[in-house]
Design a protein around this motif. Sequence first.
Motif, PDB file in Angstrom:
ATOM      1  N   UNK A  41       3.170   7.338   3.164  1.00  0.00           N
ATOM      2  CA  UNK A  41       3.845   6.064   2.864  1.00  0.00           C
ATOM      3  C   UNK A  41       3.292   4.943   3.747  1.00  0.00           C
ATOM      4  N   UNK A  42       3.121   5.232   5.036  1.00  0.00           N
ATOM      5  CA  UNK A  42       2.552   4.223   5.946  1.00  0.00           C
ATOM      6  C   UNK A  42       1.160   3.793   5.487  1.00  0.00           C
ATOM      7  N   UNK A  43       0.369   4.761   5.034  1.00  0.00           N
ATOM      8  CA  UNK A  43      -1.000   4.458   4.600  1.00  0.00           C
ATOM      9  C   UNK A  43      -0.996   3.558   3.370  1.00  0.00           C
ATOM     10  N   UNK A  44      -0.041   3.778   2.475  1.00  0.00           N
ATOM     11  CA  UNK A  44       0.028   2.938   1.277  1.00  0.00           C
ATOM     12  C   UNK A  44       0.375   1.498   1.640  1.00  0.00           C
ATOM     13  N   UNK A  75       2.079  -1.292  -2.664  1.00  0.00           N
ATOM     14  CA  UNK A  75       3.356  -1.513  -1.968  1.00  0.00           C
ATOM     15  C   UNK A  75       4.466  -0.700  -2.631  1.00  0.00           C
ATOM     16  N   UNK A  76       4.437  -0.633  -3.967  1.00  0.00           N
ATOM     17  CA  UNK A  76       5.430   0.164  -4.686  1.00  0.00           C
ATOM     18  C   UNK A  76       5.307   1.652  -4.369  1.00  0.00           C
ATOM     19  N   UNK A  77       4.058   2.123  -4.226  1.00  0.00           N
ATOM     20  CA  UNK A  77       3.864   3.540  -3.865  1.00  0.00           C
ATOM     21  C   UNK A  77       4.523   3.841  -2.521  1.00  0.00           C
ATOM     22  N   UNK A  82       8.580   6.484   0.846  1.00  0.00           N
ATOM     23  CA  UNK A  82       9.626   6.420   1.878  1.00  0.00           C
ATOM     24  C   UNK A  82      10.933   7.011   1.334  1.00  0.00           C
ATOM     25  N   UNK A  83      11.239   6.717   0.075  1.00  0.00           N
ATOM     26  CA  UNK A  83      12.468   7.276  -0.514  1.00  0.00           C
ATOM     27  C   UNK A  83      12.374   8.791  -0.614  1.00  0.00           C
ATOM     28  N   UNK A  84      11.194   9.304  -0.980  1.00  0.00           N
ATOM     29  CA  UNK A  84      11.018  10.772  -1.041  1.00  0.00           C
ATOM     30  C   UNK A  84      11.206  11.367   0.354  1.00  0.00           C
ATOM     31  N   UNK A  85      10.630  10.721   1.361  1.00  0.00           N
ATOM     32  CA  UNK A  85      10.771  11.228   2.731  1.00  0.00           C
ATOM     33  C   UNK A  85      12.230  11.244   3.165  1.00  0.00           C
ATOM     34  N   UNK A  86      12.993  10.248   2.707  1.00  0.00           N
ATOM     35  CA  UNK A  86      14.416  10.201   3.076  1.00  0.00           C
ATOM     36  C   UNK A  86      15.178  11.412   2.553  1.00  0.00           C
ATOM     37  N   UNK A  87      14.730  11.959   1.419  1.00  0.00           N
ATOM     38  CA  UNK A  87      15.469  13.100   0.840  1.00  0.00           C
ATOM     39  C   UNK A  87      15.409  14.331   1.734  1.00  0.00           C
ATOM     40  N   UNK A  88      14.526  14.325   2.727  1.00  0.00           N
ATOM     41  CA  UNK A  88      14.441  15.456   3.657  1.00  0.00           C
ATOM     42  C   UNK A  88      15.567  15.429   4.682  1.00  0.00           C
TER      43      UNK A  88
END
Length: 303
Positions: A41-44, A75-77, A82-88
């Motif tokens: 996410x940071x890379x995107x 930016x959308x990616x 980030x939202x996927x990472x939050x699911x962890x």
Amino acid sequence: MSVTAPQSFEDRVQRGEQVEPTEDLPLEYREAAQRMIQFHANSEIVGTLPERRWIKQAPTMRRKRAISAKVQDEAGHAQVLYRVAETLGLNSRDEMVEELIEGEAKYANVFNYEAKTWGDAGYIACFIDGAAMFRQGSLTASSYAPYARGLRKICYEESFHVKHGEDIIRSLATGSKAEQELLQDAVDRWWEPTLQFFGPRDADSTHQDELMRWGLKVKTNDELRQEFLEEFYVPKLERYGIEIPDDDLHYDEEAGRWEYTPLDWDRFFEVSRGDGPMNDERLSVRREAYEDNAWVRRAAGVN
């Protein structure tokens, strides 16, 4: 959140099963997945910055629209990831963004190099996004199901970025002598950072064994680097008559792999630690954007 018996879980993901965030995932797995997806996410989000100036300076309105759409996609990616990472269930999106702008989180080294010319803008869209396609395409088989699902949409959009970049490459390669030299200069400067985009050599990769063990990665850095050279990078450069800036590059039939001049891995790790040409500026711009847009988040009720 709890920890299951690691061996039984490991057996599942090694069989190619994908898992959902609602399952009883080992904490070690969640932490490894979080680190990997947050890096992505940071890379995107940082990846939007090298091309930013070319939204205004692209040579035609059609080119401006195309590169503007590409930057919006990237930016959308980042938001999806980030939202996927939050699911962890470990860190919030705001915490991850805060770590990025404070320089505490990593992102892909390649974005710490300057996009000096229009040739660079075409190069990034074609070859850096092409490299990203190889890496992200393999990750659609990742064991973490929300990540794999998100990547299918991201890869679809990245394929348009590659077509956009290749159109610029084709235009420059068949243009004036000055345009051809502009393109060759971009290839010369980006050759090594592009090969390093896949990460350090397998022998030097700190987290690779763990990510492979958990099925979060399914191919190693060196495997992806070889596939990219064979299936995309070298064929495209040859197709457009671009001189490959490595006299030692050749395919070793006996070994079944591409051989090339050893990359400067010391420099790679220096850039990873923050000593790259554009590290400070990238984070400074990202920090300013985050602060300047605080009112938008407040108005939307997300902060």
